[in-house]
Design a protein around this motif. Structure first.
Motif, PDB file in Angstrom:
ATOM      1  N   CYS A  81       0.810  -1.309   0.081  1.00 43.31           N
ATOM      2  CA  CYS A  81      -0.057  -0.009   0.211  1.00 43.31           C
ATOM      3  C   CYS A  81       0.765   1.273   0.017  1.00 43.31           C
ATOM      4  N   GLY A  82       0.245   2.337  -0.613  1.00 38.58           N
ATOM      5  CA  GLY A  82       1.043   3.579  -0.781  1.00 38.58           C
ATOM      6  C   GLY A  82       0.837   4.071   0.728  1.00 38.58           C
ATOM      7  N   GLU A  83      -0.168   3.737   1.447  1.00 48.13           N
ATOM      8  CA  GLU A  83      -0.520   4.153   2.719  1.00 48.13           C
ATOM      9  C   GLU A  83      -0.889   5.866   2.994  1.00 48.13           C
ATOM     10  N   MET A  84      -1.298   6.363   1.759  1.00 42.91           N
ATOM     11  CA  MET A  84      -1.967   7.765   1.651  1.00 42.91           C
ATOM     12  C   MET A  84      -3.350   7.602   1.850  1.00 42.91           C
ATOM     13  N   MET A  85      -3.878   8.526   2.814  1.00 44.41           N
ATOM     14  CA  MET A  85      -5.308   8.700   2.792  1.00 44.41           C
ATOM     15  C   MET A  85      -5.947  10.250   2.851  1.00 44.41           C
ATOM     16  N   PRO A  86      -6.515  10.419   1.893  1.00 50.79           N
ATOM     17  CA  PRO A  86      -6.797  11.954   1.777  1.00 50.79           C
ATOM     18  C   PRO A  86      -7.856  12.303   2.843  1.00 50.79           C
ATOM     19  N   LYS A  87      -7.522  13.502   3.150  1.00 48.65           N
ATOM     20  CA  LYS A  87      -8.321  14.109   4.443  1.00 48.65           C
ATOM     21  C   LYS A  87      -9.686  14.362   3.924  1.00 48.65           C
ATOM     22  N   ALA A  88     -10.599  14.661   4.981  1.00 43.76           N
ATOM     23  CA  ALA A  88     -12.142  14.796   4.604  1.00 43.76           C
ATOM     24  C   ALA A  88     -12.035  16.107   3.996  1.00 43.76           C
ATOM     25  N   GLU A  89     -11.379  16.922   4.372  1.00 40.43           N
ATOM     26  CA  GLU A  89     -11.471  18.296   3.508  1.00 40.43           C
ATOM     27  C   GLU A  89     -11.181  18.290   2.033  1.00 40.43           C
ATOM     28  N   LEU A  90     -10.512  17.532   1.661  1.00 43.23           N
ATOM     29  CA  LEU A  90     -10.091  17.229   0.299  1.00 43.23           C
ATOM     30  C   LEU A  90     -11.304  16.708  -0.647  1.00 43.23           C
ATOM     31  N   LEU A  91     -11.600  15.576  -0.035  1.00 42.64           N
ATOM     32  CA  LEU A  91     -13.008  14.824  -0.704  1.00 42.64           C
ATOM     33  C   LEU A  91     -14.309  15.182  -0.691  1.00 42.64           C
ATOM     34  N   ILE A 119      -0.670  20.263  -7.003  1.00 42.49           N
ATOM     35  CA  ILE A 119      -2.109  20.734  -6.752  1.00 42.49           C
ATOM     36  C   ILE A 119      -2.171  20.519  -5.189  1.00 42.49           C
ATOM     37  N   ASN A 120      -3.380  21.428  -4.639  1.00 41.91           N
ATOM     38  CA  ASN A 120      -3.557  21.236  -3.157  1.00 41.91           C
ATOM     39  C   ASN A 120      -4.063  19.791  -2.865  1.00 41.91           C
ATOM     40  N   PHE A 121      -3.471  19.046  -1.978  1.00 44.58           N
ATOM     41  CA  PHE A 121      -3.779  17.737  -1.724  1.00 44.58           C
ATOM     42  C   PHE A 121      -3.644  17.276  -0.188  1.00 44.58           C
ATOM     43  N   PRO A 122      -4.465  17.828   0.596  1.00 43.92           N
ATOM     44  CA  PRO A 122      -4.103  17.433   2.146  1.00 43.92           C
ATOM     45  C   PRO A 122      -4.639  15.848   2.269  1.00 43.92           C
ATOM     46  N   ALA A 123      -3.398  15.173   2.886  1.00 40.39           N
ATOM     47  CA  ALA A 123      -3.601  13.696   3.001  1.00 40.39           C
ATOM     48  C   ALA A 123      -2.818  13.440   4.044  1.00 40.39           C
ATOM     49  N   TYR A 124      -3.184  12.129   4.824  1.00 37.15           N
ATOM     50  CA  TYR A 124      -2.256  11.562   5.625  1.00 37.15           C
ATOM     51  C   TYR A 124      -1.195  10.553   5.065  1.00 37.15           C
ATOM     52  N   ILE A 125      -0.037  10.398   5.435  1.00 39.93           N
ATOM     53  CA  ILE A 125       0.659   9.127   5.234  1.00 39.93           C
ATOM     54  C   ILE A 125       0.475   8.568   6.575  1.00 39.93           C
ATOM     55  N   VAL A 126       0.074   7.239   6.589  1.00 37.30           N
ATOM     56  CA  VAL A 126      -0.304   6.455   7.780  1.00 37.30           C
ATOM     57  C   VAL A 126       0.565   4.993   8.006  1.00 37.30           C
ATOM     58  N   ASN A 127       0.824   4.596   9.129  1.00 39.63           N
ATOM     59  CA  ASN A 127       1.270   3.302   9.496  1.00 39.63           C
ATOM     60  C   ASN A 127       0.095   2.367   9.195  1.00 39.63           C
ATOM     61  N   LYS A 128      -0.166   1.813   7.859  1.00 41.38           N
ATOM     62  CA  LYS A 128      -1.335   1.261   7.845  1.00 41.38           C
ATOM     63  C   LYS A 128      -1.491  -0.150   8.570  1.00 41.38           C
ATOM     64  N   GLY A 129      -0.309  -0.864   8.800  1.00 36.70           N
ATOM     65  CA  GLY A 129      -0.414  -2.111   9.773  1.00 36.70           C
ATOM     66  C   GLY A 129      -0.591  -1.707  11.259  1.00 36.70           C
TER      67      GLY A 129
END
Length: 401
Positions: free
Chosen positions: A44-54, A102-112
């Motif tokens: 996984c790339g482990e990137m999850m867009p923030k709610a404000e982006l979606l 482009i503006n792209f607020p997101a998290y990089i997470v430790n998915k595991g």
């Protein structure tokens, strides 16, 4: 060994299975996963867009559920980096065209770690969790099912009233639903590895569109904020299986082109659906979730939150006596179909270096960037599809001149 009797067997503890287990309201639930207790490694790339982006892109009911999954899953302890922008690069015949950011607020997470936390919540609610366990098959048995499980103690059986297949694509539960396999053009093979050496902005993710490097998909670098990055690419299943293109070879070529050094010994691989919901995701007590159900967003490969939504919807369906298939089609079905139509319009460009080159030559770069941005955000803007149809036709005409 005496079989274990339960109400629900959840096969697979990824985003869909773990979220279902933490939300379902049944007295006896077992979650079985082949991974170890630390839940890793993950592809996984482990990137999850923030709610404000979606917020401006997703349908209202789906957005509400996405927000709920983010609230339940995103904790400070699992966030490793905050992304602010996304840079889009196009590479044609060795020439890199930088379309800018482009503006792209997101998290990089430790998915595991995130999944482990959700599973812990499920265990605290009374769910029985078995790691290092593999379900090799299930058959209908009486009024329910009998599933064969192999773990560190050998082979045993679980008798259950209900089965939830959340073990990726293809799921061992697919045969019980009668769901057909996805078309190879509606699947992708994704690679994943952690690497050092990226010299870009640590708060900027990068995607590379290059039909030779990632036919039918794209490559990515997602910085983790500690000097390492999640690196990978996705190619269409058609290219991997029918054309014989090796995604691992392309992955190493990508690393070499950016002078990146892997910190993990092997390249991780995973097949994911990039079409729409499967034909049969529910059948007489068997349910398919997450990748097994086809919940991945086909224009960007995002699947964590939509997988969690499938788990949330099954939990609600079981509690309220609703049809899981109907609820899934209402919340996710039409959205994924619309996104797939856009992906199909883009396929000729994503698969052809010549077509991509013609696109760059006839269209302003700001417009190309806008189109890619909309695709990365899974836009269902009808004007985008109309424009894509006109553009595809123009590219075909230019190609014959």
């Amino acid at each position: 060994m005496i079989p274990i009797n339960i109400e629900l067997l959840v096969i697979g503890g990824g985003p869909a299975g773990s979220f279902l287990s933490s939300e379902v309201n049944l007295s006896s639930v077992m979650l079985v996963d082949k991974k170890k207790i630390n839940y890793g490694p993950v592809v996984c790339g482990e990137m999850m867009p923030k709610a404000e982006l979606l917020m401006d892109y997703l349908p209202g009911e789906l957005m509400g559920m996405i927000e709920y999954t983010l609230h339940k899953s995103i904790k400070r302890s699992i966030i490793v980096n905050h992304i602010k922008t996304l840079r889009i690069l196009i590479r044609v015949k060795g020439t890199v065209v930088d379309l800018g950011s482009i503006n792209f607020p997101a998290y990089i997470v430790n998915k595991g770690l995130m999944i482990s936390s959700i599973i812990d919540d499920a265990a605290n609610r009374g769910v029985r969790v078995n790691f290092s366990s593999t379900v090799t098959g299930c058959i209908r048995h009486g009024d329910g099912f009998k599933c064969k499980v192999i773990d560190n103690n050998g082979e045993h059986y679980v008798e259950t009233q209900l089965v939830a297949g959340a073990d990726g694509y293809p799921s061992v539960a697919m045969e019980l639903t009668g769901s057909p396999r996805f078309n190879p053009m509606d699947t992708a093979v994704a690679t994943s590895q952690r690497a050092t050496g990226w010299g870009g902005d640590e708060e900027e993710a990068v995607v590379v569109v290059d039909p030779n490097l990632a036919p039918g998909g794209y490559a990515w670098v997602f910085p983790r904020g500690d000097g390492t990055s999640n690196v990978g690419l996705g190619i269409r299943g058609y290219d991997a299986w029918l054309r014989g293109i090796n995604p691992v070879k392309l992955h190493y070529e990508f690393l070499k082109s950016l002078n990146l050094k892997p910190t993990q010994r092997s390249v991780l691989l995973k097949t994911i659906p990039v079409g729409e919901l499967g034909k049969r995701i529910e059948a007489n007590g068997v349910y398919l979730l997450g990748d097994a159900a086809g919940t991945v967003v086909s224009t960007n490969g995002a699947g964590i939150n939509t997988a969690m939504v499938s788990g949330l919807l099954l939990a609600k369906a079981l509690k309220g006596g609703l049809s899981y298939g109907v609820e899934m089609n209402k919340v996710l079905g039409s959205f994924l179909r619309d996104v797939k139509r856009l992906r199909e319009l883009a396929d000729p460009i994503l698969e052809s270096e010549d077509a991509l080159g013609r696109l760059i030559s006839i269209m302003p770069r700001e417009t190309v960037k806008w189109i890619i941005k909309e695709a990365m955000l899974a836009s269902v803007n009808p004007m985008l599809r109309i424009g894509a149809r006109l553009l595809t036709g123009l590219i075909k005409v230019r190609g014959r001149i």
